[in-house]
Design a protein around this motif. Structure first.
Motif, PDB file in Angstrom:
ATOM      1  N   THR A 289       9.840   8.607 -11.223  1.00 34.85           N
ATOM      2  CA  THR A 289       8.804   7.581 -11.362  1.00 34.85           C
ATOM      3  C   THR A 289       7.762   7.711 -10.262  1.00 34.85           C
ATOM      4  N   THR A 290       8.221   7.931  -9.022  1.00 34.67           N
ATOM      5  CA  THR A 290       7.299   8.077  -7.890  1.00 34.67           C
ATOM      6  C   THR A 290       6.775   9.505  -7.858  1.00 34.67           C
ATOM      7  N   ARG A 291       5.433   9.648  -7.954  1.00 36.54           N
ATOM      8  CA  ARG A 291       4.833  10.979  -7.989  1.00 36.54           C
ATOM      9  C   ARG A 291       4.023  11.272  -6.729  1.00 36.54           C
ATOM     10  N   ASP A 292       3.659  10.243  -5.985  1.00 35.20           N
ATOM     11  CA  ASP A 292       2.853  10.425  -4.786  1.00 35.20           C
ATOM     12  C   ASP A 292       3.459   9.583  -3.660  1.00 35.20           C
ATOM     13  N   ILE A 293       2.902   9.686  -2.447  1.00 32.61           N
ATOM     14  CA  ILE A 293       3.406   8.937  -1.302  1.00 32.61           C
ATOM     15  C   ILE A 293       2.944   7.490  -1.391  1.00 32.61           C
ATOM     16  N   ILE A 294       3.875   6.555  -1.196  1.00 33.50           N
ATOM     17  CA  ILE A 294       3.537   5.137  -1.117  1.00 33.50           C
ATOM     18  C   ILE A 294       3.839   4.670   0.293  1.00 33.50           C
ATOM     19  N   ASP A 295       2.806   4.377   1.074  1.00 39.11           N
ATOM     20  CA  ASP A 295       2.953   3.899   2.451  1.00 39.11           C
ATOM     21  C   ASP A 295       2.930   2.384   2.472  1.00 39.11           C
ATOM     22  N   VAL A 296       3.976   1.777   3.027  1.00 36.53           N
ATOM     23  CA  VAL A 296       4.050   0.316   3.091  1.00 36.53           C
ATOM     24  C   VAL A 296       4.362  -0.110   4.529  1.00 36.53           C
TER      25      VAL A 296
END
Length: 508
Positions: A289-296
């Motif tokens: 599902t996650t294809r790119d970086i998610i910065d939180v």
């Protein structure tokens, strides 16, 4: 009308240089009185306007129509009027502080208004309209950081304390707040002043050799030189240790980068949502599902942490398309730049070929990355195997010590408190805040410590080996001047003031 101050006038009292500024004006010998809104310009409960300078009392009397000067440190509710039209502007709480015991070292007036934008705008306009060059009344709106700049100019704070104030305002988490206290409370300044005093004392010893060298025999000269060398060695070690602590603590301000990596559908996004306490990433049963970086950015027990959710790592040959391939490459790159790498994998994952992930883990270990393995889906684990047996099996597969493993379930919450505690321990270790409070100084000060202070020590040792007392002494003077640049107790710091104060907000 006003020109920039041309120089700093210094008088050394043995502990600190007293700094004053030559403000020059064609019309007056006083700097202009400045004012600013210190709270946000938006509808709110209150709005605070700060005024500092020789005309603060005059402004108070003009706005309140009072014939008497305000009393110091006494709050008073007064009606404010427009000096031009006599129209009532607001009923405000006023507080007056008498120089020199104020934040800026000058007379300082605060007006606590009702927080309507129209009220704030009308009072600011009324203050600005009191500017009257013909009657030697100079009033203008403050520039960024000008209140703090005047505090520095008037000797209320040195530059390290001023920068601590800025860091305190910018602090987002508890650890950042604690770190900024080292400058705000003068702890850093005490270090610098001690080092400066010690270096000056050693310069004085070398000066005796320069001035009275003929009165000493060779053995006495060598002994004196050796004594200074030992002292400088000790100081050099202290400064280097201090810088190491600063660089470790600096991570608290930037945020600790925590990268989540692992095979597809391991629960990385679910773990991110739990750590962030919100739905920060899409969670699905569909792998990849996650294809790119998610910065939180999140706050974990007072630590600012930048959590990066990444694409699942699997062999490129099994990737579904070029987008997933790029996602895998980015996931690997992100983990290489992370401070902590959290490898998330399903607790029952044994049968798949994970050579690509294992190869990447080996690269992380070569770079001495801090690694923790989270075995997720503990609620679905094989009941025939104990927790210890499961961890040991994964430990052997990944060649990672068993003490680096945490068993959790993102569905039930089991093991999450233990994982949080482990992460907090790692944060303390990375920032060296487990044994003492963190220390933060500006990048400007760090650069000066390295290029001026420590470089001066290195030059001293070089010229000491050459038996050149004069140049050895001059090298130590470079170190002294470096510390003076950090605290502001030095001639020639005009060029750094703009850097220090440019990031301040208006009214501070």
């Amino acid at each position: 009308m006003w020109r920039s101050p041309s120089r700093l006038i210094l008088r050394n009292n043995g502990c600190r240089s007293i700094i004053s500024r030559a403000f020059i004006s064609i019309e007056t010998s006083h700097p202009p009185t400045i004012y600013a809104l210190s709270t946000k310009y938006a509808k709110s409960a209150i709005g605070v306007i700060r005024i500092t300078g020789s005309q603060s009392s005059y402004i108070y009397k003009q706005l309140t129509k009072s014939t008497k000067d305000p009393k110091a440190k006494l709050t008073s509710v007064r009606k404010l009027y427009s000096p031009d039209t006599n129209v009532s502007l607001d009923e405000a709480l006023t507080i007056f502080f008498k120089s020199p015991r104020t934040y800026t070292g000058e007379d300082l007036l605060e007006l606590h208004l009702h927080g309507g934008t129209a009220i704030i705008k009308s009072v600011l306009k009324a203050i600005g309209n009191l500017h009257d060059v013909n009657n030697d009344i100079h009033i203008r709106y403050a520039e960024n950081g000008e209140f703090s700049k005047r505090a520095f100019i008037n000797g209320r704070f040195d530059l390290t304390e001023i920068e601590g104030i800025r860091d305190m305002i910018d602090a987002e988490t508890e650890s950042q707040r604690i770190a900024s206290l080292s400058s705000l409370t003068g702890q850093n300044r005490s270090h610098f002043l001690k080092w400066r005093e010690d270096i000056v004392n050693n310069v004085a010893l070398l000066t005796t050799l320069i001035d009275f060298g003929e009165d000493h025999d060779i053995e006495e000269v060598e002994q004196l030189f050796s004594t200074v060398s030992e002292n400088i060695d000790k100081l050099q070690t202290e400064v280097q240790d201090y810088l190491r602590k600063v660089k470790s603590s600096e991570i608290l301000l930037k945020g600790i980068r925590l990268g989540l990596i692992g095979p597809p559908n391991a629960g990385k996004s679910s773990l991110l949502n739990i750590l962030a306490n919100k739905d920060a990433a899409i969670v699905s049963e569909i792998a990849g599902t996650t294809r790119d970086i998610i910065d939180v950015p999140i706050d974990i027990s007072g630590y600012k942490v930048i959590v990066g959710d990444t694409a699942g790592i699997r062999a490129m040959s099994t990737a579904t398309d070029v987008i997933e391939e790029e996602g895998i490459r980015r996931a690997k790159d992100y983990s290489l730049s992370s401070d902590i790498v959290v490898i998330v994998r399903p607790v029952n994952l044994f049968e798949k070929d994970e050579s690509d992930l294992v190869k990447h883990i080996n690269k992380l270990k070569e770079l001495n990355k801090t690694i923790i393995v989270v075995l997720n889906k503990e609620d679905l684990r094989d009941p025939t195997l104990s927790k210890e047996e499961l961890i040991r099996a994964h430990s052997e597969m990944l060649d990672i010590p068993v003490e680096n493993f945490q068993l959790v379930s993102c569905s039930t919450g089991n093991g999450i408190p233990e994982l949080n505690n482990e992460l907090i321990n790692l944060f303390k270790m990375l920032s060296l805040s487990d044994s003492a409070d963190p220390i933060v100084i500006s990048s400007r000060a760090q650069d000066i410590l390295e290029k001026d202070v420590l470089n001066g020590f290195e030059q001293f040792h070089y010229w000491r080996d050459q038996e050149d007392v004069v140049l050895a002494s001059e090298s130590l003077k470079q170190s002294v001047e470096g510390i003076g640049k950090i605290t502001g107790d030095s001639v020639g710091i005009e060029e750094i003031l703009g850097v220090v104060f440019s990031s301040f907000c208006i009214g501070k």
